[in-house]
Design an enzyme around this catalytic site. Structure first.
Site, mmCIF file in Angstrom:
data_model
loop_
_atom_site.group_PDB
_atom_site.id
_atom_site.type_symbol
_atom_site.label_atom_id
_atom_site.label_comp_id
_atom_site.label_asym_id
_atom_site.label_seq_id
_atom_site.Cartn_x
_atom_site.Cartn_y
_atom_site.Cartn_z
ATOM 1 N N SER A 101 -9.612 91.407 89.627
ATOM 2 C CA SER A 101 -9.728 91.107 91.084
ATOM 3 C C SER A 101 -8.955 89.798 91.285
ATOM 4 O O SER A 101 -7.661 89.876 91.542
ATOM 5 C CB SER A 101 -11.166 91.016 91.539
ATOM 6 O OG SER A 101 -11.642 90.905 92.606
ATOM 7 N N GLU A 120 -12.979 102.045 93.849
ATOM 8 C CA GLU A 120 -13.162 100.412 94.276
ATOM 9 C C GLU A 120 -14.115 99.999 95.321
ATOM 10 O O GLU A 120 -14.805 99.123 95.218
ATOM 11 C CB GLU A 120 -11.766 99.801 94.477
ATOM 12 C CG GLU A 120 -10.591 99.926 93.372
ATOM 13 C CD GLU A 120 -10.677 98.998 92.314
ATOM 14 O OE1 GLU A 120 -11.671 98.199 92.517
ATOM 15 O OE2 GLU A 120 -9.917 99.142 91.422
ATOM 16 N N HIS A 180 -15.318 98.735 92.099
ATOM 17 C CA HIS A 180 -14.892 97.440 91.720
ATOM 18 C C HIS A 180 -15.661 96.757 90.707
ATOM 19 O O HIS A 180 -16.596 96.648 91.019
ATOM 20 C CB HIS A 180 -14.645 96.838 93.103
ATOM 21 C CG HIS A 180 -13.479 95.504 92.963
ATOM 22 N ND1 HIS A 180 -12.036 95.540 92.728
ATOM 23 C CD2 HIS A 180 -13.970 94.130 92.969
ATOM 24 C CE1 HIS A 180 -11.808 94.291 92.523
ATOM 25 N NE2 HIS A 180 -12.778 93.386 92.690
#
Length: 440
Positions: free
Chosen positions: A188, A306, A383
């Site tokens: 990320s 995600e 995610h």
């Protein structure tokens, strides 16, 4: 006991791994140094007890925040397989995510040897030396207060990462690591940080390979954008001078950050509200452009869903309004609205920017997609979900138990380790949208 260039450190052994926790790599960023680029740590006398983690960086209490925080947080951890033998091992330097706003590599509570990221199993299964390091976040790490007052520096969080990497280059040989074989990897905001470091002249020669997991590739601000947001933050915090931020409490900063985040979204900006700044000096342009000239072996990928993480608390009736506000293209690619919204976020924020970057990338690259969903997890392969599997956590991001002997986690650790050793994960290189390896 190991002697570093700054002083002696003493760790402990756990689960077949030698652990050194809470090693300082920078001067304490307190007072005026809180908003300046970090400086190398000063040497200490005697042996430093490194058997527990440090504090975590100051951060907002919104969303996935961590506790045990302090301004004094610039410490790192080293994990070494106990059975390494006499050979120098590849080094893997991990950068945590959290939207440049939250997260940490310190202890879950004061004085604990349980860290936010416990890397013993990863180090043993990949047979590499793993380093994790704290870096400053949000206002302290990524708000461009330099645009308001020249006493403040830009991109402090990136320079923390840079200084930690320099520490690794200077000291990792004494831990049995190969300073000529360093792989940086992050997820990320940590993945975006990896891309930023790949573009920085100051970071050249400090690492040899890169792994990027679910990066917010477009989340970089121009100097003008960051200056506008700095003024917006100060206005929301009800302060006239940037120096007044030094006296604000954690609760006051957290409230100001929440107000600021909402204002950024109302500005129809899908990017995270604290992001690295393209300052024309350390960071001279967007990674998608600068990396056309890169020759660093790159493994990069995303998770299949995600967007599930970002719509988890969203009411169904809110989704059309949020989609319109953020200009999301919700295609009819699934029967229900929530899935379509999740897919739109996945495309807009993750897969489309990734494909753009790979099409122009200058070096060798390998693409993957993570599709493993732990049974019972409502968020699925969302995610950050791969982190809980790859680092051997006991449960998923939404609290579902993970089989301790999970085969997919072992597979990931071996693939990441193979890339660190050989500069290739073992499948065909990316080529014009082809050769995506599926992890499931």
């Amino acid at each position: 006991m190991i002697k570093t260039k700054s002083g002696k450190v003493e760790g402990f052994v756990k689960d077949g791994c030698m652990c050194y926790m809470g090693i300082p790599y920078a001067k304490k960023p307190v007072g005026r140094l809180a908003f300046k680029h970090s400086l190398p740590v000063e040497p200490w006398e005697g042996v430093l007890n490194c058997t527990h983690g440090s504090k975590n960086p100051i951060q907002s209490t919104q969303g996935f925040y961590v506790d045990n925080i302090s301004l004094d947080s610039l410490y790192l951890n080293v994990f070494i397989p106990e059975s390494r033998g006499d050979n120098k091992l590849p080094v893997m330097f991990f950068i945590y995510g959290g939207a440049f706003t939250q997260g940490g590599a310190g202890a879950v509570s004061e004085g604990s040897a349980t860290l936010q990221y416990n890397m013993q199993q990863f180090a043993v299964d990949s047979n590499t030396i793993v380093v994790t390091a704290n870096y400053r976040l949000n206002v302290l790490g990524f708000l461009n207060l330099n645009s308001v007052c020249k006493d403040f520096d830009i991109n402090n969080g990136l320079f923390d990462q840079l200084l930690a990497l320099k520490w690794v280059n200077d000291n990792i040989n004494t831990f049995g690591g190969d300073d000529k074989n360093i792989t940086i990897f992050g997820e990320s905001a940590g993945g975006a940080s990896v891309l930023a470091l790949m573009c920085m002249d100051e970071a050249k020669g400090l690492f040899n390979k890169a792994i990027v997991q679910s990066a917010d590739i477009d989340h970089f601000f121009t100097y003008e954008e960051s200056a506008k947001y700095a003024r917006l933050f100060l206005k929301g915090a009800n302060v006239n001078r940037a120096s007044e931020l030094l006296n604000m409490t954690r609760d006051e900063l957290s409230k100001a950050e929440a107000k600021f985040s909402k204002a950024v979204k109302l500005n129809r900006d899908i990017r995270v509200c604290f992001s690295p700044v393209i300052d024309g000096q350390a960071l001279k342009g967007k990674p998608v452009e600068l990396l056309k000239n890169s020759d660093i072996p790159l493994m990069i990928g995303t998770n299949e869903y995600e967007g599930n993480l970002f719509i988890r608390n969203m009411k169904s009736y809110e989704i059309p309004f949020v989609a319109k506000l953020l200009k999301l293209d919700i295609k009819k690619d699934a029967p229900d609205l929530r899935t379509r919204a999740s897919n739109a976020i996945t495309r807009r924020v993750f897969t489309e920017p990734l494909d753009e970057l790979l099409k122009g990338y200058g070096g060798k690259s390998w693409r993957y997609e993570y599709r493993y969903a732990v049974r019972g997890s409502e968020l699925g392969c969302c995610h950050a979900s791969e982190l809980f599997v790859m680092f051997g956590s006991k449960e998923t991001i939404d609290g579902v138990p993970i089989d301790k002997d999970d085969a997919v986690g072992y597979k990931i650790r071996r693939i990441w380790g193979k890339f660190a050793y050989e500069g290739s994960p073992g499948w065909e290189e990316y080529a014009d949208g082809n050769n995506t390896f599926i992890i499931s």
